[in-house]
Design an enzyme around this catalytic site. Structure first.
Site, PDB file in Angstrom:
ATOM      1  N   HIS A   1       0.814  -1.223   0.000  1.00  0.00           N
ATOM      2  CA  HIS A   1       0.000   0.000   0.000  1.00  0.00           C
ATOM      3  C   HIS A   1       0.848   1.275   0.000  1.00  0.00           C
ATOM      4  O   HIS A   1       0.329   2.358  -0.241  1.00  0.00           O
ATOM      5  CB  HIS A   1      -0.936  -0.001   1.208  1.00  0.00           C
ATOM      6  CG  HIS A   1      -2.035  -1.002   1.069  1.00  0.00           C
ATOM      7  ND1 HIS A   1      -3.305  -0.670   0.672  1.00  0.00           N
ATOM      8  CD2 HIS A   1      -2.042  -2.349   1.229  1.00  0.00           C
ATOM      9  CE1 HIS A   1      -4.055  -1.759   0.607  1.00  0.00           C
ATOM     10  NE2 HIS A   1      -3.314  -2.797   0.947  1.00  0.00           N
TER      11      HIS A   1
ATOM     12  N   ASP B   1       3.420   9.401  -1.127  1.00  0.00           N
ATOM     13  CA  ASP B   1       2.256   8.599  -0.753  1.00  0.00           C
ATOM     14  C   ASP B   1       2.078   7.489  -1.772  1.00  0.00           C
ATOM     15  O   ASP B   1       2.230   7.727  -2.972  1.00  0.00           O
ATOM     16  CB  ASP B   1       0.988   9.483  -0.745  1.00  0.00           C
ATOM     17  CG  ASP B   1       0.049   9.147   0.406  1.00  0.00           C
ATOM     18  OD1 ASP B   1      -0.011   7.972   0.801  1.00  0.00           O
ATOM     19  OD2 ASP B   1      -0.626  10.076   0.894  1.00  0.00           O
TER      20      ASP B   1
HETATM   21  P1  ADQ Z   1      -3.122   5.958   4.430  1.00  0.00           P
HETATM   22  O1  ADQ Z   1      -1.736   6.444   4.608  1.00  0.00           O
HETATM   23  O2  ADQ Z   1      -3.916   5.744   5.668  1.00  0.00           O
HETATM   24  O3  ADQ Z   1      -3.170   4.636   3.548  1.00  0.00           O
HETATM   25  P2  ADQ Z   1      -5.051   7.277   2.491  1.00  0.00           P
HETATM   26  O4  ADQ Z   1      -4.910   6.557   1.222  1.00  0.00           O
HETATM   27  O5  ADQ Z   1      -5.246   8.731   2.310  1.00  0.00           O
HETATM   28  O6  ADQ Z   1      -3.828   7.110   3.498  1.00  0.00           O
HETATM   29  O7  ADQ Z   1      -6.299   6.660   3.215  1.00  0.00           O
HETATM   30  C1  ADQ Z   1      -6.819   7.218   4.344  1.00  0.00           C
HETATM   31  C2  ADQ Z   1      -8.258   6.737   4.556  1.00  0.00           C
HETATM   32  O8  ADQ Z   1      -8.617   7.044   5.889  1.00  0.00           O
HETATM   33  C3  ADQ Z   1      -9.230   7.454   3.645  1.00  0.00           C
HETATM   34  O9  ADQ Z   1     -10.304   6.619   3.335  1.00  0.00           O
HETATM   35  C4  ADQ Z   1      -9.680   8.625   4.508  1.00  0.00           C
HETATM   36  O10 ADQ Z   1     -10.993   9.083   4.246  1.00  0.00           O
HETATM   37  C5  ADQ Z   1      -9.572   8.064   5.912  1.00  0.00           C
HETATM   38  N1  ADQ Z   1      -9.096   9.123   6.797  1.00  0.00           N
HETATM   39  C6  ADQ Z   1      -7.907   9.740   6.758  1.00  0.00           C
HETATM   40  N2  ADQ Z   1      -7.849  10.700   7.691  1.00  0.00           N
HETATM   41  C7  ADQ Z   1      -9.017  10.683   8.309  1.00  0.00           C
HETATM   42  C8  ADQ Z   1      -9.594  11.457   9.361  1.00  0.00           C
HETATM   43  N3  ADQ Z   1      -8.922  12.459   9.891  1.00  0.00           N
HETATM   44  N4  ADQ Z   1     -10.833  11.158   9.766  1.00  0.00           N
HETATM   45  C9  ADQ Z   1     -11.513  10.168   9.175  1.00  0.00           C
HETATM   46  N5  ADQ Z   1     -11.050   9.416   8.188  1.00  0.00           N
HETATM   47  C10 ADQ Z   1      -9.828   9.677   7.757  1.00  0.00           C
HETATM   48  C11 ADQ Z   1      -2.203   3.749   2.977  1.00  0.00           C
HETATM   49  C12 ADQ Z   1      -1.155   4.401   2.080  1.00  0.00           C
HETATM   50  C13 ADQ Z   1      -1.838   5.209   0.979  1.00  0.00           C
HETATM   51  C14 ADQ Z   1      -2.789   4.320   0.191  1.00  0.00           C
HETATM   52  C15 ADQ Z   1      -3.703   3.559   1.118  1.00  0.00           C
HETATM   53  C16 ADQ Z   1      -4.531   2.527   0.365  1.00  0.00           C
HETATM   54  O11 ADQ Z   1      -0.284   5.226   2.843  1.00  0.00           O
HETATM   55  O12 ADQ Z   1      -0.883   5.770   0.089  1.00  0.00           O
HETATM   56  O13 ADQ Z   1      -3.589   5.123  -0.664  1.00  0.00           O
HETATM   57  O14 ADQ Z   1      -2.982   2.872   2.139  1.00  0.00           O
HETATM   58  O15 ADQ Z   1      -3.721   1.663  -0.350  1.00  0.00           O
END
Ligand code: ADQ
Length: 462
Positions: free
Chosen positions: A160, A369
């Site tokens: 991920h 990311d």
């Molecule tokens: P993350 O680093 O956690 O994931 P991201 O892909 O942005 O980052 O996913 C975050 C998820 O959590 C989103 O669905 C978002 O809505 C939710 N989220 C984030 N902050 C939040 C908050 N403050 N309150 C509520 N919900 C929140 C890892 C990798 C990423 C990759 C994903 C999926 O780091 O690059 O995209 O896995 O593979």
């Protein structure tokens, strides 16, 4: 895919048993839950509980067509495997942030020990025709441990986070071992062509001794593996539905009222140094300096719940952000306006999608990311008749697909500030054109496409 094809067994560090009105634990949980909802099967991993005894489990909770099989880990496992090698070595190296590496040999041993323990506990649940889909950097050695124990099922691995080029990876002690472990999988999946290309720079190293049959099929000692690109997506209709539903709620209406006609710029991230939060706040400050008019036009709301408490770098960034947001607010605030609303907590998914819909600008500027699902959710949540603008880091995997965002370099404050200024003034016709092109991409590469392509590759070898 029919269930007679064998069960899908998903393994990840943390298992997030769904609970109503609780934010999902991050991008991985959102993707895995969607795959299991469609498929059924088992989700195996750590419950999140740290015990003082020997690690227990698996404990099974059945909800709908899915068994959630959880184990506990003990204090030293947590410190060495999770906080230690996973989050102080692998996380920074995968994000090219080598200065954050803090290596300790005991942590590396803990990482190997916990992977062996995961394999032992998982084996008690496996049937011969199960396919096993392992997620993320915490569990790179899992297939190799299962193979040593005689497990012959097909096993795939999806990363991920970004995969680093060899020049970065080799800074991580233990990288030779990790590369050999990756070769024990049948299928390896990455988010972007850049990650795949970076993996190829590693696999060519003599320590692995692999050869390419073509650019997907790699001959490794002991067999063949497929390495390919599977960009994770979102459930576009679900996000749009949640955003519409939330728009009519008191909570979202109160937010809109409180803006007093200003445009909302929204940032939503786990509080992590890879998300570029410090750089983002400084770029916002540059906007307010360079375009003084914007002081009457916008408010930034940054939502960032703390994660990985106990890893020093995370405590430090939290303190640093509190200071910088306080300083910027002190510098620019008026009696009726505070430039930054900084929320140090998570928000449940439905209201969050409502906030996205009401935000004129989505500001997503990680310094690195794997993908970044917030960028995709922000676009999907927009009102097609009056869509907002996404300002997106060139260093997020999502920038490969979302080329109609305003792409900026998160390290360049002026670039981000100029992007924000362009977004603030963008005419409706251009906003619609960009939105339509991005929503089409999101629909094509959605969460179903992601998991179907990966599971097909794992079941059928391509
Ligand atoms: P993350 O680093 O956690 O994931 P991201 O892909 O942005 O980052 O996913 C975050 C998820 O959590 C989103 O669905 C978002 O809505 C939710 N989220 C984030 N902050 C939040 C908050 N403050 N309150 C509520 N919900 C929140 C890892 C990798 C990423 C990759 C994903 C999926 O780091 O690059 O995209 O896995 O593979």
């Amino acid at each position: 895919m029919s269930t007679s094809d064998g069960r899908l067994v998903i393994v990840s560090n943390r298992v997030a048993i769904p609970e109503e009105n609780k934010p999902a634990g991050g991008g991985l949980a959102v993707g895995v839950l969607a795959a299991l909802r469609d498929h059924g099967g088992i989700w195996f991993g750590w419950s999140g509980e740290v015990t003082d005894r020997e690690s227990g489990g698996p404990d099974i909770t059945t909800i709908g067509n899915t068994d959630y099989a959880t184990i506990q880990i003990n204090r030293s496992d947590y410190e060495q495997y999770y906080n230690g090698y996973s989050n102080r070595v692998l996380w920074p190296v995968c994000h090219y942030l080598l200065d954050f590496i803090r290596y300790d040999q005991a942590d590396f041993e803990g990482y190997r020990r916990v992977n062996a323990m995961f394999a032992r506990k998982l084996m008690s649940l496996l049937q011969p025709d199960d396919i096993i889909w392992v997620h993320d950097y915490h569990l790179i050695p899992l297939a190799s441990e299962l193979r040593s124990a005689g497990i012959e099922n097909r096993i795939g691995f999806f990363l991920h986070v970004p995969f680093p080029a060899y020049e970065a990876l080799r800074a991580a002690p233990g990288h030779e071992y990790l590369l050999r472990c990756l070769c024990a999988y049948d299928v390896l999946g990455f988010h972007t062509p850049r990650d795949l290309a970076a993996f190829e720079t590693c696999i060519r190293e003599p320590v692995v001794g692999a050869e390419f049959e073509d650019n997907r099929v790699i001959r490794v000692p002991g067999g063949k593996l497929i390495a390919d690109v599977f960009p994770i997506g979102i459930d576009v209709d679900e996000v749009r539905g949640m955003a519409e539903e939330a728009s009519g709620t008191k909570r979202v209406k109160k937010l809109v009222k409180s803006l007093d006609e200003r445009q909302l710029i929204i940032g939503v991230d786990r509080l992590d140094y890879s998300k570029g939060l410090m750089q983002r706040m400084l770029a916002y400050e540059r906007l307010l300096e360079k375009y003084p008019n914007s002081q009457r036009l916008v408010t930034l709301m940054q939502i960032a719940p703390p994660t990985r408490a106990g890893v020093r770098a995370y405590d430090e960034i939290r303190n640093a952000l509190e200071q910088v947001s306080g300083r910027i607010n002190g510098r620019f605030a008026e009696s009726d306006w505070v430039p930054i609303r900084y929320l140090n907590k998570g928000v449940a998914r439905v209201p969050l999608m409502g906030f996205f819909r009401k935000a004129a600008i989505g500001l997503v500027t990680p310094v690195r990311d794997g993908m970044n699902l917030v960028a995709k959710e922000y676009v999907a949540a927009q009102d097609p008749e009056d869509p907002g603008v996404l300002v997106l880091s060139s260093l997020a995997g999502a920038a490969v697909e979302l080329t109609d965002a305003l792409i900026v370099n998160p390290h360049d404050r002026d670039d981000v500030a100029d992007g924000l200024a362009t977004a603030i003034n963008m005419p409706l016709a251009e906003r619609k054109r960009r939105y339509e092109s991005m929503i089409e991409v999101l629909g094509r590469n959605d969460i179903t496409a992601w998991r179907t392509r990966f599971v097909d590759a794992l079941r059928n070898g391509g």
